[in-house]
Design a protein around this motif. Sequence first.
Motif, PDB file in Angstrom:
ATOM      1  N   GLY A   1      29.724  -3.223  62.655  1.00 32.99           N
ATOM      2  CA  GLY A   1      30.126  -3.936  64.051  1.00 32.99           C
ATOM      3  C   GLY A   1      29.246  -3.738  65.069  1.00 32.99           C
ATOM      4  O   GLY A   1      28.684  -4.305  66.009  1.00 32.99           O
ATOM      5  N   ALA A   2      29.024  -2.219  64.975  1.00 33.48           N
ATOM      6  CA  ALA A   2      28.279  -1.637  66.307  1.00 33.48           C
ATOM      7  C   ALA A   2      26.958  -2.271  66.183  1.00 33.48           C
ATOM      8  O   ALA A   2      26.246  -2.664  67.211  1.00 33.48           O
ATOM      9  N   VAL A   3      26.301  -2.270  64.907  1.00 32.42           N
ATOM     10  CA  VAL A   3      24.573  -2.763  65.102  1.00 32.42           C
ATOM     11  C   VAL A   3      24.827  -4.135  65.316  1.00 32.42           C
ATOM     12  O   VAL A   3      23.853  -4.574  65.770  1.00 32.42           O
ATOM     13  N   MET A   4      25.830  -4.743  64.831  1.00 35.01           N
ATOM     14  CA  MET A   4      25.891  -6.449  65.102  1.00 35.01           C
ATOM     15  C   MET A   4      25.689  -6.705  66.659  1.00 35.01           C
ATOM     16  O   MET A   4      24.966  -7.503  67.332  1.00 35.01           O
ATOM     17  N   VAL A   5      26.599  -6.119  67.260  1.00 35.28           N
ATOM     18  CA  VAL A   5      26.592  -6.036  68.992  1.00 35.28           C
ATOM     19  C   VAL A   5      25.428  -5.608  69.493  1.00 35.28           C
ATOM     20  O   VAL A   5      24.711  -6.304  70.484  1.00 35.28           O
ATOM     21  N   THR A   6      24.630  -4.620  69.187  1.00 40.50           N
ATOM     22  CA  THR A   6      23.523  -4.023  69.511  1.00 40.50           C
ATOM     23  C   THR A   6      22.301  -5.390  68.985  1.00 40.50           C
ATOM     24  O   THR A   6      21.421  -5.329  70.184  1.00 40.50           O
TER      25      THR A   6
ATOM     26  N   ARG B   1      37.622  -5.769  56.476  1.00 44.39           N
ATOM     27  CA  ARG B   1      36.298  -5.475  56.870  1.00 44.39           C
ATOM     28  C   ARG B   1      35.376  -6.558  57.180  1.00 44.39           C
ATOM     29  O   ARG B   1      34.271  -6.317  57.575  1.00 44.39           O
ATOM     30  N   ARG B   2      35.975  -8.069  56.990  1.00 43.38           N
ATOM     31  CA  ARG B   2      35.132  -9.101  57.454  1.00 43.38           C
ATOM     32  C   ARG B   2      33.812  -9.160  57.043  1.00 43.38           C
ATOM     33  O   ARG B   2      32.751  -9.400  57.961  1.00 43.38           O
ATOM     34  N   GLY B   3      33.393  -8.992  55.829  1.00 37.54           N
ATOM     35  CA  GLY B   3      32.194  -8.984  55.352  1.00 37.54           C
ATOM     36  C   GLY B   3      31.209 -10.572  55.490  1.00 37.54           C
ATOM     37  O   GLY B   3      30.295 -10.592  56.013  1.00 37.54           O
ATOM     38  N   ARG B   4      32.356 -11.478  55.658  1.00 35.71           N
ATOM     39  CA  ARG B   4      31.783 -12.795  55.702  1.00 35.71           C
ATOM     40  C   ARG B   4      31.267 -13.077  57.261  1.00 35.71           C
ATOM     41  O   ARG B   4      30.395 -13.652  57.554  1.00 35.71           O
ATOM     42  N   TRP B   5      31.868 -12.547  58.070  1.00 31.01           N
ATOM     43  CA  TRP B   5      31.592 -12.690  59.742  1.00 31.01           C
ATOM     44  C   TRP B   5      30.080 -11.960  59.784  1.00 31.01           C
ATOM     45  O   TRP B   5      29.352 -12.496  60.465  1.00 31.01           O
ATOM     46  N   ALA B   6      30.195 -10.808  59.189  1.00 34.60           N
ATOM     47  CA  ALA B   6      28.811 -10.194  59.168  1.00 34.60           C
ATOM     48  C   ALA B   6      27.621 -10.985  58.593  1.00 34.60           C
ATOM     49  O   ALA B   6      26.498 -11.163  59.360  1.00 34.60           O
ATOM     50  N   ALA B   7      27.872 -11.686  57.662  1.00 34.34           N
ATOM     51  CA  ALA B   7      26.956 -12.519  56.872  1.00 34.34           C
ATOM     52  C   ALA B   7      26.302 -13.604  57.870  1.00 34.34           C
ATOM     53  O   ALA B   7      25.210 -14.035  57.964  1.00 34.34           O
ATOM     54  N   VAL B   8      27.233 -14.444  58.410  1.00 32.22           N
ATOM     55  CA  VAL B   8      27.071 -15.434  59.347  1.00 32.22           C
ATOM     56  C   VAL B   8      26.514 -15.175  60.673  1.00 32.22           C
ATOM     57  O   VAL B   8      25.568 -15.732  61.019  1.00 32.22           O
ATOM     58  N   ALA B   9      26.713 -13.954  60.909  1.00 35.08           N
ATOM     59  CA  ALA B   9      26.335 -13.366  62.152  1.00 35.08           C
ATOM     60  C   ALA B   9      24.611 -13.007  61.917  1.00 35.08           C
ATOM     61  O   ALA B   9      23.749 -13.234  62.784  1.00 35.08           O
ATOM     62  N   LEU B  10      24.713 -12.488  60.678  1.00 34.38           N
ATOM     63  CA  LEU B  10      23.211 -12.212  60.602  1.00 34.38           C
ATOM     64  C   LEU B  10      22.330 -13.448  60.176  1.00 34.38           C
ATOM     65  O   LEU B  10      21.221 -13.263  60.682  1.00 34.38           O
ATOM     66  N   ALA B  11      22.883 -14.372  59.566  1.00 37.95           N
ATOM     67  CA  ALA B  11      22.071 -15.663  59.365  1.00 37.95           C
ATOM     68  C   ALA B  11      21.664 -16.413  60.685  1.00 37.95           C
ATOM     69  O   ALA B  11      20.493 -16.687  61.022  1.00 37.95           O
TER      70      ALA B  11
ATOM     71  N   LEU C   1      13.463  -5.294  64.848  1.00 38.31           N
ATOM     72  CA  LEU C   1      13.873  -4.260  64.147  1.00 38.31           C
ATOM     73  C   LEU C   1      15.258  -3.871  64.098  1.00 38.31           C
ATOM     74  O   LEU C   1      15.706  -3.658  63.174  1.00 38.31           O
ATOM     75  N   VAL C   2      16.239  -4.479  65.127  1.00 40.20           N
ATOM     76  CA  VAL C   2      17.554  -4.274  65.132  1.00 40.20           C
ATOM     77  C   VAL C   2      18.336  -5.289  64.016  1.00 40.20           C
ATOM     78  O   VAL C   2      19.022  -4.849  63.505  1.00 40.20           O
ATOM     79  N   VAL C   3      17.514  -6.372  64.054  1.00 40.34           N
ATOM     80  CA  VAL C   3      18.028  -7.133  63.134  1.00 40.34           C
ATOM     81  C   VAL C   3      17.886  -6.809  61.823  1.00 40.34           C
ATOM     82  O   VAL C   3      18.590  -7.023  60.756  1.00 40.34           O
TER      83      VAL C   3
ATOM     84  N   ALA D   1      20.291  -4.398  56.686  1.00 47.66           N
ATOM     85  CA  ALA D   1      20.518  -3.322  55.708  1.00 47.66           C
ATOM     86  C   ALA D   1      21.706  -2.952  56.020  1.00 47.66           C
ATOM     87  O   ALA D   1      22.414  -2.535  54.699  1.00 47.66           O
ATOM     88  N   GLN D   2      22.576  -2.790  56.884  1.00 52.11           N
ATOM     89  CA  GLN D   2      23.717  -2.345  57.139  1.00 52.11           C
ATOM     90  C   GLN D   2      24.778  -3.396  56.478  1.00 52.11           C
ATOM     91  O   GLN D   2      25.803  -2.939  55.861  1.00 52.11           O
ATOM     92  N   ALA D   3      24.421  -4.754  56.677  1.00 47.79           N
ATOM     93  CA  ALA D   3      25.351  -5.955  55.862  1.00 47.79           C
ATOM     94  C   ALA D   3      25.229  -5.744  54.483  1.00 47.79           C
ATOM     95  O   ALA D   3      26.207  -5.656  53.671  1.00 47.79           O
ATOM     96  N   LEU D   4      24.054  -5.126  53.997  1.00 52.21           N
ATOM     97  CA  LEU D   4      23.910  -5.208  52.499  1.00 52.21           C
ATOM     98  C   LEU D   4      24.605  -3.950  51.961  1.00 52.21           C
ATOM     99  O   LEU D   4      25.530  -4.020  50.994  1.00 52.21           O
ATOM    100  N   ALA D   5      24.653  -2.608  52.650  1.00 55.01           N
ATOM    101  CA  ALA D   5      25.662  -1.503  52.427  1.00 55.01           C
ATOM    102  C   ALA D   5      26.926  -1.897  52.509  1.00 55.01           C
ATOM    103  O   ALA D   5      27.783  -1.241  51.849  1.00 55.01           O
ATOM    104  N   LEU D   6      27.210  -2.820  53.502  1.00 49.65           N
ATOM    105  CA  LEU D   6      28.903  -3.173  53.550  1.00 49.65           C
ATOM    106  C   LEU D   6      29.149  -3.940  52.318  1.00 49.65           C
ATOM    107  O   LEU D   6      30.260  -3.866  51.734  1.00 49.65           O
ATOM    108  N   ARG D   7      28.410  -4.984  51.799  1.00 49.22           N
ATOM    109  CA  ARG D   7      28.650  -5.718  50.606  1.00 49.22           C
ATOM    110  C   ARG D   7      28.954  -4.871  49.549  1.00 49.22           C
ATOM    111  O   ARG D   7      29.765  -4.946  48.700  1.00 49.22           O
TER     112      ARG D   7
END
Length: 211
Positions: free
Chosen positions: A77-82, A141-151, A186-188, A193-199
Motif C-alpha cells: 500500500g505504501a509503495v502504491m501511494v508513492t 490484504r486486497r491483492g486484487r486492488w493492487a493488481a488493478v492499480a499496477l495495471a 522505477l517506483v512502478v 516487485a512488491q505486488a508479486l511478493a504479496l501474491r
Amino acid sequence: MAGVIEAYLAEVTDLLGHDPALAERLAEELADHFAEMLSEAPSEDEQREAVARMGPARDIAASLLADRADSTAERTGAVMVTALVATFIAMRLRSLWLPPLDSDGALAGALVPFVDRWAFVVAMLACAGWLIGRVRRPNARRGRWAAVALAGLCASVAAGILRIWLAAGWAEAPILVVAATAGECLVVGLLMAQALALRRSLQRAARLAGL
C-alpha cells in the motif's frame, strides 16, 4: 531437546520449508519458549503437555505467514501511494513542458494522452479501494486492488513514454521530464516487485491454512 518437542520443531520447520531463514528463526523462538516452560530433563508427558499448550504446529506456522502477508500488504500500500504520486508528478511535467500532440488524423496523438490520463484514474480508484478496504477490514490484504492499480500505472507509464517520444523525442525532451518519467518507472517497478511478493505471501498463507 529431544523426543516430542524435537518432532514438533521439525514439523514447524518443514511447514516453512520455502523460507529456511524464517523456519530456523521460528524454531529457535519456540525452543526458547519450551526451555522456559520445562525443566532441563522433561518427561515425555511433560513435553506433550507443553506442545498441547503451544498449539498445533500448522496453526503456529499459518499464523506467522498470515502476519507476514499483512506486513507485505502494508508495504504494498505504501509503495502504491508513492507510485501514484510519482506518476502524477511525471504526468503534470509532461503536460506542462511537452508540446501538445497533433491529434488531427493521427490516432496516436489522441489515444496516448487519453490512456495516460484515464489509466492513472483507474489506478487511483484502485488505490482508494485498497485504502478503504484496509480501514473497514484491517486484516484484508486486497491483492486484487493492487493488481488493478499496477495495471493502470503500467499503462499510464507506457503512454507517458510514448508521449515523450511522439512530442519531442528523447534527445530533445526536457531533462526534468525525462528524469521524472525515469523516476515513475522505477517506483512502478518497485510496486510490481512488491505486488508479486504479496501474491506469493497470500498463496502460501492460504495454502497452509487449508483454504
